[in-house]
Design a protein around this motif. Structure first.
Motif, mmCIF file in Angstrom:
data_model
loop_
_atom_site.group_PDB
_atom_site.id
_atom_site.type_symbol
_atom_site.label_atom_id
_atom_site.label_comp_id
_atom_site.label_asym_id
_atom_site.label_seq_id
_atom_site.Cartn_x
_atom_site.Cartn_y
_atom_site.Cartn_z
ATOM 1 N N LEU A 196 12.964 -3.512 13.639
ATOM 2 C CA LEU A 196 12.755 -3.867 12.239
ATOM 3 C C LEU A 196 12.785 -5.382 12.136
ATOM 4 O O LEU A 196 13.775 -6.017 12.482
ATOM 5 C CB LEU A 196 13.852 -3.245 11.374
ATOM 6 C CG LEU A 196 13.817 -3.568 9.888
ATOM 7 C CD1 LEU A 196 12.520 -3.056 9.261
ATOM 8 C CD2 LEU A 196 15.012 -2.951 9.194
ATOM 9 N N THR A 197 11.680 -5.993 11.697
ATOM 10 C CA THR A 197 11.611 -7.448 11.598
ATOM 11 C C THR A 197 11.548 -7.927 10.156
ATOM 12 O O THR A 197 11.979 -9.029 9.846
ATOM 13 C CB THR A 197 10.380 -7.997 12.355
ATOM 14 O OG1 THR A 197 9.214 -7.361 11.840
ATOM 15 C CG2 THR A 197 10.506 -7.736 13.843
ATOM 16 N N GLU A 198 11.003 -7.125 9.282
ATOM 17 C CA GLU A 198 10.881 -7.503 7.878
ATOM 18 C C GLU A 198 11.450 -6.372 7.046
ATOM 19 O O GLU A 198 11.155 -5.208 7.280
ATOM 20 C CB GLU A 198 9.406 -7.738 7.528
ATOM 21 C CG GLU A 198 9.214 -8.406 6.206
ATOM 22 C CD GLU A 198 7.784 -8.900 6.013
ATOM 23 O OE1 GLU A 198 7.552 -9.525 4.982
ATOM 24 O OE2 GLU A 198 6.925 -8.649 6.868
ATOM 25 N N THR A 199 12.311 -6.704 6.092
ATOM 26 C CA THR A 199 12.952 -5.649 5.314
ATOM 27 C C THR A 199 12.639 -5.766 3.838
ATOM 28 O O THR A 199 12.401 -6.855 3.319
ATOM 29 C CB THR A 199 14.478 -5.663 5.508
ATOM 30 O OG1 THR A 199 14.987 -6.888 4.992
ATOM 31 C CG2 THR A 199 14.857 -5.520 6.968
ATOM 32 N N TRP B 7 12.956 -0.197 -0.369
ATOM 33 C CA TRP B 7 13.359 0.900 0.501
ATOM 34 C C TRP B 7 14.733 1.394 0.117
ATOM 35 O O TRP B 7 15.604 0.633 -0.276
ATOM 36 C CB TRP B 7 13.419 0.453 1.952
ATOM 37 C CG TRP B 7 12.107 0.087 2.557
ATOM 38 C CD1 TRP B 7 10.857 0.374 2.076
ATOM 39 C CD2 TRP B 7 11.922 -0.654 3.755
ATOM 40 N NE1 TRP B 7 9.913 -0.149 2.915
ATOM 41 C CE2 TRP B 7 10.526 -0.775 3.959
ATOM 42 C CE3 TRP B 7 12.779 -1.214 4.680
ATOM 43 C CZ2 TRP B 7 9.989 -1.432 5.050
ATOM 44 C CZ3 TRP B 7 12.250 -1.871 5.765
ATOM 45 C CH2 TRP B 7 10.878 -1.975 5.944
ATOM 46 N N THR B 8 14.924 2.685 0.264
ATOM 47 C CA THR B 8 16.231 3.291 0.087
ATOM 48 C C THR B 8 16.519 4.072 1.361
ATOM 49 O O THR B 8 15.754 4.011 2.320
ATOM 50 C CB THR B 8 16.240 4.216 -1.145
ATOM 51 O OG1 THR B 8 15.231 5.210 -0.989
ATOM 52 C CG2 THR B 8 15.992 3.436 -2.425
ATOM 53 N N GLN B 9 17.610 4.812 1.374
ATOM 54 C CA GLN B 9 17.912 5.578 2.576
ATOM 55 C C GLN B 9 18.493 6.927 2.209
ATOM 56 O O GLN B 9 19.001 7.114 1.118
ATOM 57 C CB GLN B 9 18.844 4.806 3.502
ATOM 58 C CG GLN B 9 20.118 4.330 2.853
ATOM 59 C CD GLN B 9 20.893 3.382 3.751
ATOM 60 O OE1 GLN B 9 20.677 3.322 4.941
ATOM 61 N NE2 GLN B 9 21.804 2.630 3.172
ATOM 62 N N PHE C 227 0.833 -1.202 0.000
ATOM 63 C CA PHE C 227 0.000 0.000 0.000
ATOM 64 C C PHE C 227 0.869 1.255 0.000
ATOM 65 O O PHE C 227 0.649 2.180 -0.787
ATOM 66 C CB PHE C 227 -0.935 0.003 1.222
ATOM 67 C CG PHE C 227 -1.690 1.283 1.367
ATOM 68 C CD1 PHE C 227 -2.808 1.535 0.584
ATOM 69 C CD2 PHE C 227 -1.273 2.254 2.267
ATOM 70 C CE1 PHE C 227 -3.506 2.735 0.695
ATOM 71 C CE2 PHE C 227 -1.966 3.453 2.388
ATOM 72 C CZ PHE C 227 -3.076 3.685 1.605
ATOM 73 N N VAL C 228 1.887 1.293 0.874
ATOM 74 C CA VAL C 228 2.766 2.471 0.964
ATOM 75 C C VAL C 228 3.582 2.621 -0.323
ATOM 76 O O VAL C 228 3.798 3.738 -0.795
ATOM 77 C CB VAL C 228 3.675 2.381 2.209
ATOM 78 C CG1 VAL C 228 4.733 3.470 2.213
ATOM 79 C CG2 VAL C 228 2.829 2.459 3.478
ATOM 80 N N THR C 229 3.996 1.514 -0.917
ATOM 81 C CA THR C 229 4.719 1.571 -2.190
ATOM 82 C C THR C 229 3.851 2.223 -3.261
ATOM 83 O O THR C 229 4.304 3.089 -4.006
ATOM 84 C CB THR C 229 5.150 0.156 -2.633
ATOM 85 O OG1 THR C 229 6.023 -0.376 -1.653
ATOM 86 C CG2 THR C 229 5.844 0.186 -3.984
ATOM 87 N N GLU C 230 2.592 1.828 -3.326
ATOM 88 C CA GLU C 230 1.668 2.420 -4.301
ATOM 89 C C GLU C 230 1.454 3.909 -4.003
ATOM 90 O O GLU C 230 1.418 4.730 -4.912
ATOM 91 C CB GLU C 230 0.335 1.665 -4.284
ATOM 92 C CG GLU C 230 -0.692 2.184 -5.277
ATOM 93 C CD GLU C 230 -0.269 2.049 -6.733
ATOM 94 O OE1 GLU C 230 -0.767 2.849 -7.563
ATOM 95 O OE2 GLU C 230 0.552 1.177 -7.070
ATOM 96 N N ALA D 145 15.208 5.847 6.517
ATOM 97 C CA ALA D 145 14.685 5.105 5.372
ATOM 98 C C ALA D 145 13.658 5.917 4.590
ATOM 99 O O ALA D 145 12.924 6.730 5.143
ATOM 100 C CB ALA D 145 14.049 3.798 5.848
ATOM 101 N N THR D 146 13.628 5.627 3.295
ATOM 102 C CA THR D 146 12.610 6.193 2.412
ATOM 103 C C THR D 146 11.934 5.055 1.662
ATOM 104 O O THR D 146 12.485 3.970 1.513
ATOM 105 C CB THR D 146 13.222 7.177 1.386
ATOM 106 O OG1 THR D 146 14.159 6.475 0.575
ATOM 107 C CG2 THR D 146 13.889 8.351 2.061
#
Length: 171
Positions: A127-130, A153-155, A94-97, A144-145
């Motif tokens: 952080l458990t899932e990356t 994700w990037t940073q 959802f956040v990616t979209e 993170a972005t």
């Protein structure tokens, strides 16, 4: 013999009547629960402020301006929210979209903790899932972005100016 049969049928009838009454009470309680859940769901739907997008039990705000990470977080907090914390794959999608037109600050930072540097969400959860883009190194002061063109994700450094996404939990 007829009397015995009559007594058995009478006993069966009493048991059926008792079962019916129990089922009737259960049915009534379930109807009340369904109504309460519908009422709560309607409150959640109506609770997202204008300009926010609802997904699951949260409302999300996508900024149109750019600020550094700390200013972005302060803006979210002024809205009664915080930078988005991504808890699962569905929320990540959802956040990616939501961030498909650029990279947005999310609530993940690389900070010193007692046992060394660690990635940690703004709500204090680990952080458990990356979903990192390949080849990233992690340095102190990085945040993170989300997301690059591949949805990873990037940073960036906290002073970089980027758009951001706020999340407000509704339950």
């Amino acid at each position: 013999m007829l009397k015995t049969r009559y007594n058995q049928l009478s006993n069966n009838y009493s048991q059926l009547q008792s079962s019916y009454e129990t089922l009737s009470v259960n049915h009534s309680q379930l109807q009340d629960e369904v109504k309460n859940l519908k009422d709560r769901t309607e409150v959640v739907v109506k609770s997202c402020p204008h300009g926010w997008t609802r997904s699951g039990c949260s409302c999300y705000f996508k900024s149109e301006e750019k600020k550094n990470w700390y200013e972005s977080r302060a803006d979210c907090q002024q809205r009664g929210a915080d930078l988005v914390v991504i808890n699962n794959k569905e929320e990540k999608e959802f956040v990616t979209e939501l961030s498909k037109d650029g990279e947005f600050w999310i609530g993940l930072r690389y900070e010193w903790r007692q046992s060394g540097y660690k990635w940690e969400w703004v709500d204090g959860s680990p952080l458990t899932e990356t979903f990192w883009a390949a080849g990233l190194t992690h340095y102190d002061g990085y945040y993170a972005t989300c997301c690059n063109q591949q949805g990873k994700w990037t940073q960036g450094y906290h002073s970089d100016n980027k758009k951001w996404i706020c999340e407000k939990k509704m339950i």
